[in-house]
Design an enzyme around this catalytic site. Structure first.
Site, mmCIF file in Angstrom:
data_model
loop_
_atom_site.group_PDB
_atom_site.id
_atom_site.type_symbol
_atom_site.label_atom_id
_atom_site.label_comp_id
_atom_site.label_asym_id
_atom_site.label_seq_id
_atom_site.Cartn_x
_atom_site.Cartn_y
_atom_site.Cartn_z
ATOM 1 N N SER A 122 0.802 -1.227 0.000
ATOM 2 C CA SER A 122 0.000 0.000 0.000
ATOM 3 C C SER A 122 0.831 1.272 0.000
ATOM 4 O O SER A 122 0.340 2.339 -0.356
ATOM 5 C CB SER A 122 -0.911 -0.001 1.232
ATOM 6 O OG SER A 122 -0.144 -0.184 2.408
ATOM 7 N N TYR A 125 16.353 -4.860 13.895
ATOM 8 C CA TYR A 125 16.051 -4.740 12.461
ATOM 9 C C TYR A 125 17.126 -5.455 11.636
ATOM 10 O O TYR A 125 16.817 -6.279 10.763
ATOM 11 C CB TYR A 125 15.973 -3.260 12.072
ATOM 12 C CG TYR A 125 15.672 -3.011 10.616
ATOM 13 C CD1 TYR A 125 14.379 -3.098 10.130
ATOM 14 C CD2 TYR A 125 16.691 -2.681 9.721
ATOM 15 C CE1 TYR A 125 14.089 -2.873 8.796
ATOM 16 C CE2 TYR A 125 16.423 -2.452 8.384
ATOM 17 C CZ TYR A 125 15.121 -2.540 7.925
ATOM 18 O OH TYR A 125 14.851 -2.325 6.589
ATOM 19 N N ASN A 171 7.324 -7.870 1.372
ATOM 20 C CA ASN A 171 7.912 -6.533 1.453
ATOM 21 C C ASN A 171 7.588 -5.827 2.766
ATOM 22 O O ASN A 171 8.374 -4.998 3.228
ATOM 23 C CB ASN A 171 7.404 -5.706 0.258
ATOM 24 C CG ASN A 171 7.572 -4.234 0.472
ATOM 25 O OD1 ASN A 171 8.650 -3.689 0.289
ATOM 26 N ND2 ASN A 171 6.494 -3.555 0.887
HETATM 27 P P1 NAP Z 1 6.773 1.796 4.624
HETATM 28 O O1 NAP Z 1 6.673 2.932 3.672
HETATM 29 O O2 NAP Z 1 6.835 2.086 6.089
HETATM 30 O O3 NAP Z 1 5.545 0.781 4.348
HETATM 31 C C1 NAP Z 1 5.428 -0.368 5.124
HETATM 32 C C2 NAP Z 1 4.321 -1.236 4.563
HETATM 33 O O4 NAP Z 1 4.281 -2.457 5.329
HETATM 34 C C3 NAP Z 1 2.950 -0.616 4.679
HETATM 35 O O5 NAP Z 1 2.170 -1.035 3.584
HETATM 36 C C4 NAP Z 1 2.400 -1.228 5.980
HETATM 37 O O6 NAP Z 1 0.968 -1.274 6.023
HETATM 38 C C5 NAP Z 1 2.982 -2.620 5.887
HETATM 39 N N1 NAP Z 1 3.113 -3.278 7.186
HETATM 40 C C6 NAP Z 1 3.906 -2.937 8.219
HETATM 41 N N2 NAP Z 1 3.729 -3.792 9.249
HETATM 42 C C7 NAP Z 1 2.808 -4.702 8.846
HETATM 43 C C8 NAP Z 1 2.186 -5.814 9.460
HETATM 44 N N3 NAP Z 1 2.450 -6.189 10.720
HETATM 45 N N4 NAP Z 1 1.285 -6.520 8.742
HETATM 46 C C9 NAP Z 1 0.969 -6.171 7.476
HETATM 47 N N5 NAP Z 1 1.527 -5.112 6.834
HETATM 48 C C10 NAP Z 1 2.428 -4.382 7.521
HETATM 49 O O7 NAP Z 1 8.040 0.880 4.308
HETATM 50 P P2 NAP Z 1 9.075 0.925 3.095
HETATM 51 O O8 NAP Z 1 10.079 1.959 3.357
HETATM 52 O O9 NAP Z 1 8.356 0.944 1.803
HETATM 53 O O10 NAP Z 1 9.828 -0.484 3.315
HETATM 54 C C11 NAP Z 1 9.349 -1.668 2.697
HETATM 55 C C12 NAP Z 1 10.337 -2.790 2.992
HETATM 56 O O11 NAP Z 1 11.630 -2.433 2.532
HETATM 57 C C13 NAP Z 1 10.485 -3.122 4.476
HETATM 58 O O12 NAP Z 1 10.616 -4.500 4.649
HETATM 59 C C14 NAP Z 1 11.772 -2.417 4.856
HETATM 60 O O13 NAP Z 1 12.421 -3.013 5.948
HETATM 61 C C15 NAP Z 1 12.576 -2.581 3.577
HETATM 62 N N6 NAP Z 1 13.621 -1.592 3.430
HETATM 63 C C16 NAP Z 1 13.306 -0.281 3.379
HETATM 64 C C17 NAP Z 1 14.328 0.644 3.242
HETATM 65 C C18 NAP Z 1 14.070 2.112 3.166
HETATM 66 O O14 NAP Z 1 15.029 2.894 3.184
HETATM 67 N N7 NAP Z 1 12.834 2.553 3.075
HETATM 68 C C19 NAP Z 1 15.662 0.215 3.164
HETATM 69 C C20 NAP Z 1 15.947 -1.152 3.212
HETATM 70 C C21 NAP Z 1 14.905 -2.047 3.340
HETATM 71 P P3 NAP Z 1 0.139 -0.109 6.819
HETATM 72 O O15 NAP Z 1 0.515 1.188 6.181
HETATM 73 O O16 NAP Z 1 -1.288 -0.461 6.627
HETATM 74 O O17 NAP Z 1 0.595 -0.174 8.260
#
Ligand code: NAP
Length: 262
Positions: free
Chosen positions: A24, A167, A98
């Site tokens: 989302s 993490y 993800n």
């Molecule tokens: P984000 O913008 O915070 O979005 C997180 C997503 O995960 C949202 O859709 C959220 O849904 C969902 N979510 C979180 N906890 C959940 C749960 N318990 N059950 C179901 N859905 C859940 O995150 P992002 O930055 O796009 O990151 C996505 C992935 O990439 C993660 O695994 C993160 O660790 C990894 N990552 C991110 C970065 C970065 O710099 N952003 C770097 C390395 C790795 P709701 O909104 O409904 O809560």
């Protein structure tokens, strides 16, 4: 891009059914869009933010996409969500784990209680959640003859996460889980890959990128920037594409050469 090129790209994932947890927002939204742009039907799993899920659903190209609400820390909700997607789509070809969280809990300034909570929530979300999704979807894929699973981990698994040690550990665990399952599931024609991004421009990192450490974070890469979510999606598409089967078990670093390993 010519109409012909556009058509060729669209057809690559035509008729494929794709499930993206955390689809989302942020990286997951870019992944959902990338598959939809190429002809797939996409199921977006979200936890609480239904407005963001509906916004993403509305922007996906093509038809037949769905949203499904579940907390991946709850095994029953995972099983119900996977069954519901399979039932609505009539099958599932590609799954992207993800969804993830990152909680700050520096050892020097965190109480013992808060330390426990951060570890529990992080491992439940970033490791137990994907493990349960993998179980439920792989059992279906074994029966249906195969599939693809991509897990999103992090550079932090290799480089360390001094203020978010749970993490880093959760993502290292997910790397290892992915490799174990790549070996276990290859005989079933199920191929697993990992994308391990460094900093990506999303809500998860917005505060840090806009704050006083933003310049230092960007300077970690010789490109002097962080990744865009679409660049992560590009690597996910590769791991799900025809011809990438022998890359099963691989971890694609997506960190702009900010942390190199060999
Ligand atoms: P984000 O913008 O915070 O979005 C997180 C997503 O995960 C949202 O859709 C959220 O849904 C969902 N979510 C979180 N906890 C959940 C749960 N318990 N059950 C179901 N859905 C859940 O995150 P992002 O930055 O796009 O990151 C996505 C992935 O990439 C993660 O695994 C993160 O660790 C990894 N990552 C991110 C970065 C970065 O710099 N952003 C770097 C390395 C790795 P709701 O909104 O409904 O809560």
């Amino acid at each position: 891009m010519s109409a012909r090129e556009q058509k060729e790209i669209r057809s690559e994932f035509d008729c494929k059914h794709v499930f993206v947890t955390g689809g989302s927002r942020g990286i997951g939204r870019a992944i959902a869009n990338a598959f939809a742009d190429r002809g797939a039907r996409v199921a977006i799993l979200f936890r609480t933010n239904i407005a963001a899920a509906n916004e993403t659903l509305a922007e996906l190209s093509g038809k037949g996409h769905i949203i499904v609400q579940a907390d991946i820390t709850k095994p029953d909700e995972v099983a119900t969500a996977v069954s519901s997607v399979i039932e609505q789509f009539g099958g599932l070809d590609i799954v992207v784990n993800n969804a993830g969280i990152g909680i700050s809990h520096p050892l020097e300034s965190t109480s013992y209680d808060d330390w426990q909570t951060a570890w529990r929530q992080t491992i439940d979300t970033n490791l137990h959640g994907p493990a349960n999704v993998c179980f439920c979807v792989a059992r279906h894929m074994i029966e249906s003859g195969g599939g693809r699973i991509v897990n999103v981990t992090s550079r932090g698994a290799f480089r360390g996460e001094p203020t978010k040690p749970a993490y880093g550990a959760s993502k290292a665990g997910l790397n290892s889980l992915s490799q174990s399952l790549a070996v276990a599931l290859a005989p079933h024609n199920i191929f697993l890959g990992v994308v391990a991004p460094g900093f990506v421009n999303t809500e998860l990192t917005a505060d840090r990128l806009e704050g006083k450490e933003g310049d230092e974070i960007r300077a970690q890469s010789p490109l002097n920037r962080v990744a865009e979510p679409e660049e992560v999606a590009h690597a996910v598409l590769f791991l799900c594409s025809d011809g990438s089967e022998f890359s099963t078990g691989t971890i694609i670093d997506l960190n702009g050469a900010s942390y190199l390993r060999s």
